[in-house]
Scaffold this motif. Structure first.
Motif, PDB file in Angstrom:
ATOM      1  N   ALA A  29      -3.584 -16.123 -61.290  1.00 26.78           N
ATOM      2  CA  ALA A  29      -4.174 -16.179 -59.949  1.00 26.78           C
ATOM      3  C   ALA A  29      -5.651 -15.804 -59.989  1.00 26.78           C
ATOM      4  CB  ALA A  29      -3.414 -15.242 -59.001  1.00 26.78           C
ATOM      5  N   ALA A  30      -5.990 -14.787 -60.757  1.00 27.40           N
ATOM      6  CA  ALA A  30      -7.384 -14.364 -60.860  1.00 27.40           C
ATOM      7  C   ALA A  30      -8.249 -15.458 -61.495  1.00 27.40           C
ATOM      8  CB  ALA A  30      -7.483 -13.063 -61.665  1.00 27.40           C
ATOM      9  N   ILE A  31      -7.712 -16.128 -62.507  1.00 30.96           N
ATOM     10  CA  ILE A  31      -8.444 -17.248 -63.117  1.00 30.96           C
ATOM     11  C   ILE A  31      -8.637 -18.359 -62.092  1.00 30.96           C
ATOM     12  CG2 ILE A  31      -8.261 -19.115 -64.831  1.00 30.96           C
ATOM     13  CD1 ILE A  31      -6.828 -17.024 -66.660  1.00 30.96           C
ATOM     14  N   ASN A  32      -7.592 -18.662 -61.333  1.00 29.71           N
ATOM     15  CA  ASN A  32      -7.708 -19.681 -60.281  1.00 29.71           C
ATOM     16  C   ASN A  32      -8.800 -19.314 -59.285  1.00 29.71           C
ATOM     17  OD1 ASN A  32      -5.666 -21.262 -61.350  1.00 29.71           O
ATOM     18  ND2 ASN A  32      -4.141 -20.685 -59.831  1.00 29.71           N
ATOM     19  N   MET A  33      -8.855 -18.033 -58.896  1.00 26.27           N
ATOM     20  CA  MET A  33      -9.884 -17.603 -57.938  1.00 26.27           C
ATOM     21  C   MET A  33     -11.283 -17.774 -58.527  1.00 26.27           C
ATOM     22  SD  MET A  33      -8.494 -16.820 -55.076  1.00 26.27           S
ATOM     23  CE  MET A  33      -9.825 -15.951 -54.272  1.00 26.27           C
ATOM     24  N   ALA A  34     -11.460 -17.398 -59.792  1.00 21.01           N
ATOM     25  CA  ALA A  34     -12.768 -17.555 -60.433  1.00 21.01           C
ATOM     26  C   ALA A  34     -13.165 -19.032 -60.490  1.00 21.01           C
ATOM     27  CB  ALA A  34     -12.742 -16.949 -61.838  1.00 21.01           C
ATOM     28  N   ILE A  35     -12.212 -19.881 -60.836  1.00 19.85           N
ATOM     29  CA  ILE A  35     -12.481 -21.326 -60.887  1.00 19.85           C
ATOM     30  C   ILE A  35     -12.829 -21.850 -59.499  1.00 19.85           C
ATOM     31  CG2 ILE A  35     -11.403 -23.586 -61.278  1.00 19.85           C
ATOM     32  CD1 ILE A  35      -9.850 -22.226 -63.610  1.00 19.85           C
ATOM     33  N   ALA A  70     -16.388 -20.877 -58.643  1.00 18.28           N
ATOM     34  CA  ALA A  70     -17.343 -21.683 -59.417  1.00 18.28           C
ATOM     35  C   ALA A  70     -17.396 -23.121 -58.902  1.00 18.28           C
ATOM     36  CB  ALA A  70     -16.960 -21.654 -60.897  1.00 18.28           C
ATOM     37  N   LEU A  71     -16.228 -23.727 -58.661  1.00 20.30           N
ATOM     38  CA  LEU A  71     -16.213 -25.103 -58.191  1.00 20.30           C
ATOM     39  C   LEU A  71     -16.717 -25.220 -56.761  1.00 20.30           C
ATOM     40  CD1 LEU A  71     -12.903 -26.436 -59.799  1.00 20.30           C
ATOM     41  CD2 LEU A  71     -15.266 -26.839 -60.526  1.00 20.30           C
ATOM     42  N   GLY A 106     -19.884 -27.477 -55.807  1.00 21.34           N
ATOM     43  CA  GLY A 106     -19.813 -28.475 -54.745  1.00 21.34           C
ATOM     44  C   GLY A 106     -20.892 -28.280 -53.698  1.00 21.34           C
ATOM     45  N   ALA A 107     -21.153 -27.034 -53.343  1.00 23.66           N
ATOM     46  CA  ALA A 107     -22.146 -26.745 -52.310  1.00 23.66           C
ATOM     47  C   ALA A 107     -23.576 -26.969 -52.784  1.00 23.66           C
ATOM     48  CB  ALA A 107     -21.979 -25.306 -51.827  1.00 23.66           C
ATOM     49  N   HIS A 108     -23.818 -26.708 -54.061  1.00 20.06           N
ATOM     50  CA  HIS A 108     -25.199 -26.753 -54.546  1.00 20.06           C
ATOM     51  C   HIS A 108     -25.473 -27.896 -55.526  1.00 20.06           C
ATOM     52  CE1 HIS A 108     -25.799 -22.951 -52.572  1.00 20.06           C
ATOM     53  NE2 HIS A 108     -24.747 -22.460 -53.209  1.00 20.06           N
ATOM     54  N   GLY A 109     -24.495 -28.244 -56.342  1.00 22.78           N
ATOM     55  CA  GLY A 109     -24.751 -29.236 -57.384  1.00 22.78           C
ATOM     56  C   GLY A 109     -24.390 -30.656 -57.014  1.00 22.78           C
ATOM     57  N   LEU A 110     -23.445 -30.813 -56.097  1.00 20.52           N
ATOM     58  CA  LEU A 110     -22.969 -32.162 -55.772  1.00 20.52           C
ATOM     59  C   LEU A 110     -23.552 -32.735 -54.490  1.00 20.52           C
ATOM     60  CD1 LEU A 110     -19.142 -32.008 -56.569  1.00 20.52           C
ATOM     61  CD2 LEU A 110     -20.935 -33.159 -57.870  1.00 20.52           C
ATOM     62  N   GLU A 144     -16.248 -34.070 -48.947  1.00 18.11           N
ATOM     63  CA  GLU A 144     -15.107 -33.578 -48.164  1.00 18.11           C
ATOM     64  C   GLU A 144     -13.886 -33.393 -49.063  1.00 18.11           C
ATOM     65  OE1 GLU A 144     -12.314 -35.113 -44.510  1.00 18.11           O
ATOM     66  OE2 GLU A 144     -14.459 -35.613 -44.437  1.00 18.11           O
ATOM     67  N   TRP A 145     -13.650 -34.329 -49.988  1.00 20.06           N
ATOM     68  CA  TRP A 145     -12.541 -34.174 -50.940  1.00 20.06           C
ATOM     69  C   TRP A 145     -12.729 -32.902 -51.754  1.00 20.06           C
ATOM     70  CZ3 TRP A 145     -13.211 -39.781 -53.130  1.00 20.06           C
ATOM     71  CH2 TRP A 145     -12.636 -40.693 -52.243  1.00 20.06           C
ATOM     72  N   TRP A 146     -13.961 -32.669 -52.204  1.00 19.42           N
ATOM     73  CA  TRP A 146     -14.256 -31.490 -53.021  1.00 19.42           C
ATOM     74  C   TRP A 146     -13.965 -30.209 -52.238  1.00 19.42           C
ATOM     75  CZ3 TRP A 146     -15.739 -31.731 -58.112  1.00 19.42           C
ATOM     76  CH2 TRP A 146     -16.107 -30.518 -58.714  1.00 19.42           C
ATOM     77  N   HIS A 147     -14.413 -30.196 -50.982  1.00 16.99           N
ATOM     78  CA  HIS A 147     -14.183 -29.002 -50.156  1.00 16.99           C
ATOM     79  C   HIS A 147     -12.692 -28.778 -49.901  1.00 16.99           C
ATOM     80  CE1 HIS A 147     -18.319 -27.993 -49.543  1.00 16.99           C
ATOM     81  NE2 HIS A 147     -18.609 -29.160 -48.999  1.00 16.99           N
ATOM     82  N   THR A 148     -11.953 -29.858 -49.659  1.00 13.27           N
ATOM     83  CA  THR A 148     -10.512 -29.737 -49.442  1.00 13.27           C
ATOM     84  C   THR A 148      -9.837 -29.191 -50.696  1.00 13.27           C
ATOM     85  OG1 THR A 148     -10.509 -31.534 -47.832  1.00 13.27           O
ATOM     86  CG2 THR A 148      -8.388 -31.017 -48.895  1.00 13.27           C
ATOM     87  N   ALA A 149     -10.199 -29.726 -51.853  1.00 11.99           N
ATOM     88  CA  ALA A 149      -9.625 -29.255 -53.116  1.00 11.99           C
ATOM     89  C   ALA A 149      -9.907 -27.765 -53.314  1.00 11.99           C
ATOM     90  CB  ALA A 149     -10.191 -30.065 -54.282  1.00 11.99           C
ATOM     91  N   THR A 150     -11.135 -27.355 -53.028  1.00  8.31           N
ATOM     92  CA  THR A 150     -11.522 -25.959 -53.222  1.00  8.31           C
ATOM     93  C   THR A 150     -10.788 -25.041 -52.248  1.00  8.31           C
ATOM     94  OG1 THR A 150     -13.674 -26.669 -54.052  1.00  8.31           O
ATOM     95  CG2 THR A 150     -13.483 -24.377 -53.341  1.00  8.31           C
ATOM     96  N   LEU A 151     -10.643 -25.477 -51.011  1.00  4.25           N
ATOM     97  CA  LEU A 151      -9.913 -24.680 -50.025  1.00  4.25           C
ATOM     98  C   LEU A 151      -8.465 -24.469 -50.465  1.00  4.25           C
ATOM     99  CD1 LEU A 151      -9.590 -23.290 -47.255  1.00  4.25           C
ATOM    100  CD2 LEU A 151      -9.071 -25.563 -46.323  1.00  4.25           C
ATOM    101  N   TYR A 152      -7.808 -25.534 -50.878  1.00  2.00           N
ATOM    102  CA  TYR A 152      -6.420 -25.407 -51.318  1.00  2.00           C
ATOM    103  C   TYR A 152      -6.298 -24.571 -52.580  1.00  2.00           C
ATOM    104  CZ  TYR A 152      -4.275 -28.346 -47.803  1.00  2.00           C
ATOM    105  OH  TYR A 152      -3.795 -28.819 -46.618  1.00  2.00           O
ATOM    106  N   LEU A 153      -7.268 -24.692 -53.477  1.00  5.53           N
ATOM    107  CA  LEU A 153      -7.250 -23.865 -54.684  1.00  5.53           C
ATOM    108  C   LEU A 153      -7.377 -22.384 -54.319  1.00  5.53           C
ATOM    109  CD1 LEU A 153      -7.139 -23.560 -57.741  1.00  5.53           C
ATOM    110  CD2 LEU A 153      -9.579 -24.144 -57.823  1.00  5.53           C
TER     111      LEU A 153
END
Length: 124
Positions: free
Chosen positions: A8-14, A17-18, A22-26, A36-45
């Motif tokens: 879970a902690a690794i998932n949170m770190a990922i 980072a992602l 998404g906010a700055h690099g993409l 929007e897909w990226w944000h949805t993926a990050t929210l669910y992660l």
């Protein structure tokens, strides 16, 4: 045995980072739909990493089997992973596997529900 709190902690770190990527690099490199897909993926992660943290604690307390954790982890990998992949250029049909991840996440939460009711019934 797998240390689900560590996973879970690794998932949170990922997720952090992602999310930052998404906010700055993409932002200037992809379409609004892809972002929007990226944000949805990050929210669910994020949400499922927090859920996995709780599940990991319950497993350590011997109150839960590993099934819920596996369903959540595999589900979020498929769900978020397919959305991240499409954002980064995978063909749009790749999104056909996204619901499989969603179904596995739902199954994980339902498995937790059944386990909680069984645990509650056993202690009463």
């Amino acid at each position: 045995m797998i240390n689900w709190i560590g996973v879970a902690a690794i998932n949170m770190a990922i997720a952090v980072a992602l999310g930052a990527f998404g906010a700055h690099g993409l932002k200037s490199l992809v379409s609004a739909q892809q972002l929007e897909w990226w944000h949805t993926a990050t929210l669910y992660l994020f949400v499922h990493a927090l859920g996995l943290l709780l599940v990991g604690l319950l497993i350590q307390l011997k109150s839960l089997s590993h099934t819920t954790a596996w369903l959540l982890q595999i589900g979020v990998i498929i769900f978020a992973g397919s959305l991240y992949a499409m954002t980064l250029g995978a063909p749009r049909w790749f999104g056909a596997i996204t619901p499989i991840g969603g179904i596995l996440m739902i199954a994980g939460w339902l498995w937790l529900t059944v386990s909680a009711f069984r645990l509650g019934h056993a202690s009463s």
